[in-house]
Design a protein around this motif. Structure first.
Motif, PDB file in Angstrom:
ATOM      1  N   SER A  75       0.821  -1.201   0.000  1.00 17.43           N
ATOM      2  CA  SER A  75       0.000   0.000   0.000  1.00 17.43           C
ATOM      3  C   SER A  75       0.859   1.256   0.000  1.00 17.43           C
ATOM      4  CB  SER A  75      -0.918  -0.020   1.214  1.00 17.43           C
ATOM      5  OG  SER A  75      -0.131  -0.257   2.347  1.00 17.43           O
ATOM      6  N   MET A  76       2.096   1.149   0.473  1.00 19.93           N
ATOM      7  CA  MET A  76       2.892   2.378   0.434  1.00 19.93           C
ATOM      8  C   MET A  76       3.524   2.456  -0.939  1.00 19.93           C
ATOM      9  SD  MET A  76       5.956   1.049   2.649  1.00 19.93           S
ATOM     10  CE  MET A  76       7.220   0.175   1.848  1.00 19.93           C
ATOM     11  N   SER A  77       3.705   3.633  -1.434  1.00 20.92           N
ATOM     12  CA  SER A  77       4.195   3.714  -2.811  1.00 20.92           C
ATOM     13  C   SER A  77       5.714   3.787  -2.755  1.00 20.92           C
ATOM     14  CB  SER A  77       3.619   4.953  -3.459  1.00 20.92           C
ATOM     15  OG  SER A  77       3.798   6.017  -2.545  1.00 20.92           O
ATOM     16  N   LEU A  78       6.338   2.750  -3.269  1.00 18.90           N
ATOM     17  CA  LEU A  78       7.798   2.796  -3.359  1.00 18.90           C
ATOM     18  C   LEU A  78       8.150   3.562  -4.625  1.00 18.90           C
ATOM     19  CD1 LEU A  78       8.824  -0.857  -2.499  1.00 18.90           C
ATOM     20  CD2 LEU A  78       9.233   1.150  -1.143  1.00 18.90           C
ATOM     21  N   PRO A  79       9.192   4.380  -4.595  1.00 20.03           N
ATOM     22  CA  PRO A  79       9.616   5.066  -5.819  1.00 20.03           C
ATOM     23  C   PRO A  79       9.973   4.030  -6.888  1.00 20.03           C
ATOM     24  CG  PRO A  79      10.834   5.847  -3.904  1.00 20.03           C
ATOM     25  CD  PRO A  79      10.000   4.722  -3.435  1.00 20.03           C
ATOM     26  N   LEU A  80       9.789   4.410  -8.147  1.00 20.79           N
ATOM     27  CA  LEU A  80      10.025   3.456  -9.246  1.00 20.79           C
ATOM     28  C   LEU A  80      11.416   2.879  -9.233  1.00 20.79           C
ATOM     29  CD1 LEU A  80       8.088   4.827 -12.309  1.00 20.79           C
ATOM     30  CD2 LEU A  80       7.936   2.581 -11.256  1.00 20.79           C
ATOM     31  N   GLU A  81      12.428   3.779  -8.994  1.00 25.90           N
ATOM     32  CA  GLU A  81      13.806   3.243  -9.083  1.00 25.90           C
ATOM     33  C   GLU A  81      14.056   2.199  -7.990  1.00 25.90           C
ATOM     34  OE1 GLU A  81      14.006   7.221  -6.915  1.00 25.90           O
ATOM     35  OE2 GLU A  81      12.956   6.304  -8.618  1.00 25.90           O
ATOM     36  N   VAL A  82      13.403   2.381  -6.826  1.00 29.13           N
ATOM     37  CA  VAL A  82      13.579   1.390  -5.756  1.00 29.13           C
ATOM     38  C   VAL A  82      12.957   0.071  -6.199  1.00 29.13           C
ATOM     39  CG1 VAL A  82      12.991   0.793  -3.385  1.00 29.13           C
ATOM     40  CG2 VAL A  82      13.642   3.131  -3.954  1.00 29.13           C
ATOM     41  N   ARG A  83      11.786   0.168  -6.824  1.00 26.45           N
ATOM     42  CA  ARG A  83      11.134  -1.053  -7.294  1.00 26.45           C
ATOM     43  C   ARG A  83      11.997  -1.776  -8.321  1.00 26.45           C
ATOM     44  NH1 ARG A  83       4.985  -1.242  -7.132  1.00 26.45           N
ATOM     45  NH2 ARG A  83       4.565  -0.026  -5.283  1.00 26.45           N
ATOM     46  N   ALA A  84      12.570  -0.997  -9.218  1.00 28.37           N
ATOM     47  CA  ALA A  84      13.403  -1.617 -10.271  1.00 28.37           C
ATOM     48  C   ALA A  84      14.590  -2.328  -9.627  1.00 28.37           C
ATOM     49  CB  ALA A  84      13.877  -0.539 -11.239  1.00 28.37           C
ATOM     50  N   ARG A  85      15.201  -1.635  -8.624  1.00 33.96           N
ATOM     51  CA  ARG A  85      16.381  -2.216  -7.985  1.00 33.96           C
ATOM     52  C   ARG A  85      16.000  -3.518  -7.240  1.00 33.96           C
ATOM     53  NH1 ARG A  85      20.117  -4.361  -7.668  1.00 33.96           N
ATOM     54  NH2 ARG A  85      21.786  -4.265  -6.152  1.00 33.96           N
ATOM     55  N   LEU A  86      14.807  -3.479  -6.638  1.00 33.91           N
ATOM     56  CA  LEU A  86      14.320  -4.677  -5.936  1.00 33.91           C
ATOM     57  C   LEU A  86      14.164  -5.837  -6.913  1.00 33.91           C
ATOM     58  CD1 LEU A  86      11.539  -3.482  -3.467  1.00 33.91           C
ATOM     59  CD2 LEU A  86      13.641  -4.671  -2.891  1.00 33.91           C
ATOM     60  N   ALA A  87      13.597  -5.516  -8.068  1.00 32.36           N
ATOM     61  CA  ALA A  87      13.370  -6.570  -9.065  1.00 32.36           C
ATOM     62  C   ALA A  87      14.704  -7.184  -9.470  1.00 32.36           C
ATOM     63  CB  ALA A  87      12.662  -5.986 -10.273  1.00 32.36           C
TER      64      ALA A  87
END
Length: 1515
Positions: free
Chosen positions: A8-20
């Protein structure tokens, strides 16, 4: 919880990409789990709100694990090929994590099993390809098969909970999902921790007796409906421990309270004017009026249309196939296939067009298609069962495609081999180019639908067998009509099908109903889905498809992949059919899919789960509605209630709920009801779970060729509570468990096939799988590679979980995961898991579409060929139906026992051999009191008579001794002792000789010199370190003044190796008898009194005690006379002896008897048999010996070593027909299995089966029984093993359950009296009562020879008196339990014969659960459990039963043995094994008589010296 907070919290896109990226690295093994955790927490730490109740200071991995947001989940999953969280519903994952959080303080509750290094193979990630887990099984037989669903994200589950709370409270507040209720911890962990606290500290206070539990450990779970604590069931007094499976139900268990349900009727099946009269008629109609209309589009692996089949082509090609089947196979007079015959359809999953043409070709030709999977190899899991189906259907022809035909395995001649279990088939390729054109005047006969069979669909049962469900033409047509009506199909609609088109929903929608409505099917092959999981969604957009048929797996894959796509639009979909909607865990996939794709035009009301079964076809389907405001039906059910088959809406206890969605309404034209799953089909109550049954035309009609099973499934008449049938028409069992909810909505909570009934409660395999998968969001186990089934052990089902572990997981990981799974299942389902096994990735048997083949996995588990790499058994926690432990009653006094026996007419158990005094024989030796005198007399009267012949390993004579030679040699040795040894009379001399003639001469030399000889086995030259200390100990304990031996052994005793093993300086003087003086002694010593000591006999008992006994001259002479009379030994006789000559009867036969009786002894050292196993039997045959003596080790060597050589031995002239007695010399219960197999094996060589018998001796009397030449044959009785544990003897018939064969231990020797006494009260016992054997005889030993002179032991063992009855006679206690039984046979002197049966040593017997167990009985069961177990020994350690097994096989098999050993001991002995130790061959120590040294083994185990392959601690 954390899931939601992260989503539910919005992670910034770059953080999401790095997680992936991180996840991709983890899944491909470029980064360790620890590194991943570290980097990940760094990335999201800042954005992560602390979940309530989690202490800030807790380290990351202890916190409720966090699952990354869906969008970032994609890469990891795709790359590892792992089909993720099929079963996870958010609530459930949270529940599991919450349950585990309660246990997290005790991280390792169980001692890690110890494993040999070679077993811990770390596979390198490069060499490893992830398993093809993509393959969600389409095979409904496998509960695991179909894949996944992601955790519902916040808005989905809040909606759901909102709905729940409204449904329950009528309130609008949404309930939170963090669970604060108290859930029971794992009792298992506590208990085991207690037991195992003693692991290293041997003599600690004893841990609790884990074999008896009370309910104090049971788990308390606070629940709305009263206490539902799991209470250990109580039993009636299972008297003889018959079973003790009479479980009283829990008084608090929930019971159904609703009214009796009413059968639910579906809507009328509407009659539409233009509906065709049969499916072939529909095909003909579309094929002629709109031949250009597309019927089926197939895709290649790039997602490009490969081929479009139009209705015109389908019609003409099907006709061609029909014509060729009927006219081109066989001859004109004798066609191979006639209308009504069955033919197999073998088509690969990527060729629906060829399949469709062949299927309709069969319908047109009126033959019955049986679609099956392509057999890939000859031993495909389950392919054999398919073969049986084809055989039973009488299939002789298989239709297939060109490509498939080329891919089948071929023999060198190009023939397709016959697959295992398959009938002989003619393979017929259906491609048009291979077929003849039908003549113009030929036309298929198109009739209206009738009751002929249209097709047969195969179904795999729980046990792996395959059945064929027959579907008639009318049922086929009616089913298509019902689906058309329910789904609102219209002409020329486009439908995307991802399912298997050969069976089930894929066949019904994608091949049959589509043709009835002239629809266009876009078929997505499984191979394309693996490459591009989004392909079906892309096709829906591209073709603006109205309908899609998928499984939850396909929705899950799309979820994982969707973020790459910008232009997805699903607004054209009016219906998304979820084929496995009957799996309770599909709800999470549906919710998550809706969640993500709602923004892409997907409407909530489009998702239509359906339930189907092979027998009842479509059972229920959710109708597409236009009203988007009406939410779908949901139920949040108490898992605990479900185990009792009761529906309880559970609002508060979040830890243990199952959220289910409805699968819509009953089908048009059908009636549905739910009946009790077992017993008579009685209608359920409204709040009760039952098996759904359907009455309709559109169902299967039978299992092909199985009328009995058909009756039970297809002809069920549900009853009301009064016993009246609810309908005159039969219903069909669907195999689905569920209920009909409010508004006629159908809910399914599980399958009959996945049902496991444990202690009267029902658990669903799917639910257990879901809990196991929710334990470890860190992906320890591959999703969908986990099997749950139950095995029956000790009258109840036991749950077994088998999972494939990731190749990079460590032992610690595995163990951690296993303990957590146990805790989670215990908390959530309140059921114990019996066994949890982890196997290496990719090793479980697969179904054709890649799911796990359940029955095959179970089969492998039960036969011990699963080869797990980790096993955890928990019998202590889950076996609650053990019979009550025996309570010791206060002993009845010996007088009362005696009176009781007299009153009941029972004899006092006593017996005796012939009386020595009354036997008249011309025994010359009798006039001498001492053996030394007998030898001198023989040397004078028969100087050249040969007494001893020693054979070497080639069977030739190595040495022999006449009476005179022995006498002269003994004289020289006597001189040597006096002159060189300076010994006085009465000094002790240790004789350390190999088996042979020197030993005999040295013995008589000692007697001539007045010394006391002690025979000692020499140290083994290859194994000085372990054998020399024993020699040293005997020499010291016996207080030997000097040691006599050969030159060779002299050198050995002084060698470097010897110096390393013992202190060589403390040896007494060593005399070498190879160099003897030439003179005779002045006089030969004559003892003053026959009661003085003749020799000492030292032996190590089976319990590992070194005990020396004193033999007087009188006892020695009486002993020899007794044997002479029993075996009728005279100077003219020859006796072959293959025994160790160091103690007991072996020594007496080797050294003493020939001198006393004058017969010739042929001596065969047992060690020579290792090089030539046939040596002993060849000697017996060559010397025409009538009597021979051997040990069990020798007999075993012959049985194992010569088993396959009997023919060649016959050729060498081996003849055993002259053998009158072959006696095994032993100090244990007769090994009946060994003696019988020996007799059987050598029967062909003339050995009379009655010749083989055993003797019995012990420390206090070296020979009590010995089967002589005359007298009746040894008898065998069968006793009840359960009565024996209570010290009672109950005779039973051969072959009855729990029977134990016992063989008589030979005849009682002359001059021996025996009585059976109670070892505690010392009172005499009645006939057929188990007690201690007491013996009175002239050749009893006169006492123990020990340094410590333990007087109490001495008097107790050698000078005991009965406490009642004949209190005058002095008896010796043997320390062995046995019983006497008067037989119908008569003795030589005409009396009825008394047989003595030895049961086992008191010292060895184990007291467990208040009963007496003999190790050999448990060991016999264990050895039978698996072919690779060659030997076994058991002992107890702080109330735990430890089983040590020797493994003859690869180390990979070691872990297979753990469950099998545990099972067999539970089943046959009602005992729980505490520790299973798997060791190499030869680790279990055995003494010279071939008896196991269990106490040595126990010491080795406790000192950790066994170098085990694997040690399993059962919980």
């Amino acid at each position: 919880m954390a899931d939601r907070s992260l989503e539910s919290m919005s992670l910034p896109l770059e953080v999401r990409a790095r997680l992936a990226e991180l996840e991709l690295e983890l899944s491909e093994g470029d980064i360790t789990q620890k590194g991943y955790e570290k980097k990940r927490s760094k990335l999201i730490g800042a954005y992560l709100p602390q979940p309530p109740g989690v202490d800030q200071a807790l380290p990351q991995e202890r916190r409720t694990p966090v699952t990354p947001s869906s969008s970032s989940r994609y890469h990891r999953r795709r790359s590892s090929g792992s089909r993720d969280e099929r079963y996870r519903s958010d609530v459930h994952t949270e529940a599991v994590q919450a349950a585990l959080a309660k246990h997290k303080e005790r991280k390792m509750a169980v001692p890690m099993p110890s494993k040999r290094r070679s077993l811990v193979v770390q596979t390198s990630m490069d060499a490893y390809t992830p398993p093809d887990t993509s393959s969600g099984s389409e095979d409904e037989g496998s509960v695991q098969g179909d894949s996944q669903g992601t955790p519902t994200s916040s808005q989905g589950s809040i909606n759901m909970e909102h709905w729940i709370s409204q449904a329950i409270h009528g309130s609008t507040t949404s309930t939170t999902s963090s669970s604060s209720t108290q859930s029971g911890g794992s009792g298992a962990a506590h208990r085991l921790a207690d037991v195992m606290a003693q692991t290293h500290i041997e003599n600690h206070s004893a841990p609790p007796d884990v074999t008896t539990y009370t309910s104090e450990h049971s788990i308390q779970v606070e629940r709305p409906q009263g206490s539902t604590a799991r209470v250990a069931p109580k039993y009636g007094n299972a008297e003889l421990m018959e079973t003790g499976d009479v479980q009283q139900p829990d008084p608090n268990q929930p019971k159904p309270e609703g009214a009796q349900m009413l059968a639910m009727r579906g809507e009328q099946l509407g009659v539409v004017t233009n509906w065709p009269p049969s499916l072939e008629a529909a095909l003909q109609r579309w094929g002629t009026i709109s031949p250009k209309a597309p019927c089926l589009t197939t895709m290649d692996t790039n997602g490009k249309p490969l081929y479009i089949l139009t209705y015109g082509k389908l019609w003409t090609r099907s006709m061609k196939v029909a014509y060729n089947i009927l006219h081109k196979l066989g001859t004109k007079q004798e066609p191979m296939v006639r209308p009504g015959d069955r033919v197999a359809l073998v088509f690969p999953n990527n060729d629906p067009a060829a399949f469709m043409v062949a299927f309709y070709g069969c319908l047109l030709a009126e033959v019955v298609p049986v679609p099956i999977e392509v057999p890939l190899t000859r031993k495909d899991a389950g392919s054999q069962q398919i073969g049986f189906l084809l055989g039973s259907c009488g299939v002789t022809v298989a239709l297939t495609s060109d490509a498939c035909h080329k891919g089948l395995p071929k023999s060198p001649t190009g023939e397709i081999p016959q697959f295992k279990g398959w009938p002989k088939l003619l393979w017929f390729v259906t491609e048009s180019k291979h077929l003849s054109k039908p003549p113009r005047d030929w036309f298929p006969h198109i009739k209206d639908a009738n009751n002929d069979t249209a097709y047969i669909e195969y179904k795999t049962c729980k046990d792996g067998s395959v059945l064929g469900v027959t579907v008639t033409r009318i049922a086929l047509l009616t089913h298509c009509q019902a689906l058309t009506q329910a789904c609102g199909y219209t002409e020329a609609e486009t439908i995307v099908n991802v399912l298997d088109f050969k069976k089930d929903v894929g066949l019904w929608h994608g091949i049959l109903t589509s043709v009835m409505n002239m629809m266009h099917v876009i078929s997505i092959p499984y191979s394309l889905m693996k490459v591009n999981p989004l392909s079906w969604i892309q096709k829906v957009c591209q073709y603006k498809a109205k309908v899609a048929c998928v499984k939850s797996r396909d929705m899950h894959w799309a979820l994982v992949a969707h973020r790459d796509q910008r232009d997805i639009n699903l607004s054209s979909l009016r219906m998304l059919i979820v084929a496995d909607g009957a799996n309770p865990w599909s709800i999470s996939s549906c919710d998550a899919f809706l969640n993500v794709f709602q923004s892409k035009g997907l409407r909530q009301e489009v998702i239509c789960p359906c339930a189907s079964s092979p027998e009842a076809l479509t059972v229920a389907i959710r109708r597409p509605t236009d009203d988007s405001n009406q939410p779908p039906g949901r139920g949040v059910l108490s898992m605990h209630g479900l185990t009792y088959g009761v529906i309880r809406v559970d609002s508060e206890e979040k830890l243990s709920v199952l959220t289910v969605q409805d699968v819509g309404l009953v089908m048009p034209g059908a009636i549905m009801c739910a009946v009790r799953p077992d017993g008579i089909p009685q209608l359920c109550r409204t709040d009760e779970i039952g098996e759904l049954c359907v009455c309709a035309i559109a169902t299967g009609t039978s299992y092909y060729g199985l009328s009995g099973m058909t009756k039970n499934t297809f002809e069920v008449f549900p009853m009301t509570s009064s016993g009246a049938p609810i309908s005159e028409y039969p219903f069909i069992r669907t195999g689905l468990l569920g209920f009909i909810g409010p508004g006629g909505l159908v809910f399914v909570v599980g399958k009959m096939d996945g049902l496991m009934v444990v202690s009267g409660r029902r658990h669903n395999a799917d639910d257990i799988v879901a809990t196991a998968l929710a334990v470890e969001p860190m992906k320890f186990v591959y999703r969908g590679r986990i099997a749950v089934f139950s095995v029956s052990v000790l009258h109840d089902e036991r749950i077994v979980i088998v999972a494939e572990q990731r190749p990079d997981s460590t032992e610690e990981d595995s163990f951690q995961w296993m303990s957590r799974v146990l805790q989670a299942i215990d908390s959530i389902h309140q059921v114990g898991v019996y066994c949890l096994a982890l196997v290496p990735a990719n090793t479980l048997p697969k179904t054709p579409l890649g799911g796990i083949h359940l029955s095959e996995t179970k089969q492998l588990f039960l036969e011990g060929s699963l080869h797990p790499c980790n096993v955890l058994m928990c019998p202590h926690t889950c076996v609650t139906n053990l019979p009550k432990p025996r309570q010791k009653q206060p002993e009845i006094g010996p007088a009362s026992v005696m009176v009781g026996n007299l009153v009941s007419g029972k004899r006092i158990a006593q017996a005796s051999g012939r009386d020595l005094g009354q036997i008249e024989d011309n025994d010359q030796a009798r006039k001498f009191l001492f053996l030394s005198e007998v030898l001198q007399w023989r040397a004078q009267t028969t100087p050249d008579h040969v007494l001893y012949t020693l054979l070497n390993c080639r069977g030739t004579i190595a040495n022999s001794l006449t009476c005179a030679q022995l006498h002269k040699r003994a004289e020289k040795i006597a001189v040597m002792l006096m002159e060189r040894g300076h010994l006085q009379d009465g000094d002790h001399v240790a004789l350390v000789y190999p088996p042979g003639i020197d030993l005999i001469a040295a013995f008589y030399g000692c007697l001539y010199a007045g010394c006391v000889p002690i025979t000692v086995r020499p140290p083994h030259p290859q194994n000085i370190a372990t054998t020399l200390p024993t020699v040293k100990m005997i020499v010291e304990v016996s207080r030997s003044a000097c040691l006599m031996t050969t030159q060779l052994i002299c050198k050995l005793l002084r060698s470097r190796e010897a110096a390393a093993a013992v202190d060589v300086r403390t040896w007494p003087p060593v005399l070498d008898t190879d160099d003897l003086p030439k003179k005779r002694p002045a006089q030969i010593y004559k003892p003053s009194n026959p009661d003085t000591l003749a020799y000492l006999d030292f032996s190590v008992s089976t319990t590992g005690m070194l005990a020396g006994v004193k033999m007087s001259h009188a006892a020695t002479s009486a002993f020899c006379r007794s044997i002479k009379l029993q075996c009728e030994l005279y100077p003219s006789r020859e006796v072959a002896i293959c025994l160790d000559p160091y103690c007991g009867l072996g020594f007496v036969l080797w050294c003493l008897c020939s001198v006393y009786s004058g017969h010739q002894s042929i001596l065969i050292p047992p060690s020579e048999l290792e090089t030539n196993p046939a040596l002993w039997l060849l000697a017996v045959s060559q010397y025409k010996v009538r009597d021979t003596f051997c040990s069990y080790s020798v007999m075993e060597l012959c049985t194992k070593g010569l088993g396959s050589q009997t023919e060649s031995l016959k050729g060498r002239g081996l003849d055993l027909s002259r053998v009158r007695t072959c006696v095994v010399v032993a100090e244990e219960r007769p090994r009946i299995a060994l003696t019988q197999s020996f007799s059987k094996l050598f029967k062909d060589l003339g050995l009379h089966p009655r010749a083989v018998s055993t003797s019995f001796g012990c420390r206090v009397n070296l020979a009590i029984c010995l089967q002589g030449t005359s007298g009746p044959d040894p008898t065998t009785v069968y006793v009840d093993m359960r009565a024996l544990r209570h010290d009672r003897v109950r005779l039973v018939e051969r072959g009855s359950p729990h029977s134990l064969p016992l063989m008589e231990s030979g005849k009682i020797l002359p001059g021996v009296r025996i009585i059976i006494a109670n070892p505690e009260t010392k009172g005499p016992l009645g006939d057929s009562h188990l007690g201690e054997i007491w013996v009175h005889s002239a050749h009893n030993a006169s006492g123990y020879f020990t340094i410590y002179g333990d007087e109490s032991l001495q008097s107790d063992h050698f000078n005991s008196r009965l406490s009642f009855g004949d209190t005058q006679t002095i008896w010796a206690r043997t320390g062995y339990l046995g019983f006497l039984r008067r037989t119908e046979l008569t003795d030589a002197n005409g009396e009825r014969h008394d047989a003595l049966y030895v049961v086992g040593a008191l010292d060895e017997a184990m007291e467990l659960r208040g009963m007496r167990y003999h190790p050999i009985d448990i060991e016999t069961s264990v050895i039978r459990a698996h072919k690779s177990i060659t030997e076994c020994a058991v002992f107890t350690w702080t109330n735990l039963l430890v089983v040590v097994v020797e493994l003859d096989g690869s180390e990979q098999e070691a872990l297979d043995l753990v469950p099998l050993v545990t099972n067999v001991v539970l089943e046959e002995h009602y005992l729980i094994v505490g520790v299973v130790v798997v060791v190499d061959i030869g680790v279990i120590p055995i003494n010279s008589r071939g008896e196991k040294q269990r106490m040595h083994l126990r010491d080795g185990f406790l000192a950790d010296q066994l170098d085990p392959i694997y040690v399993a601690y059962n919980m």
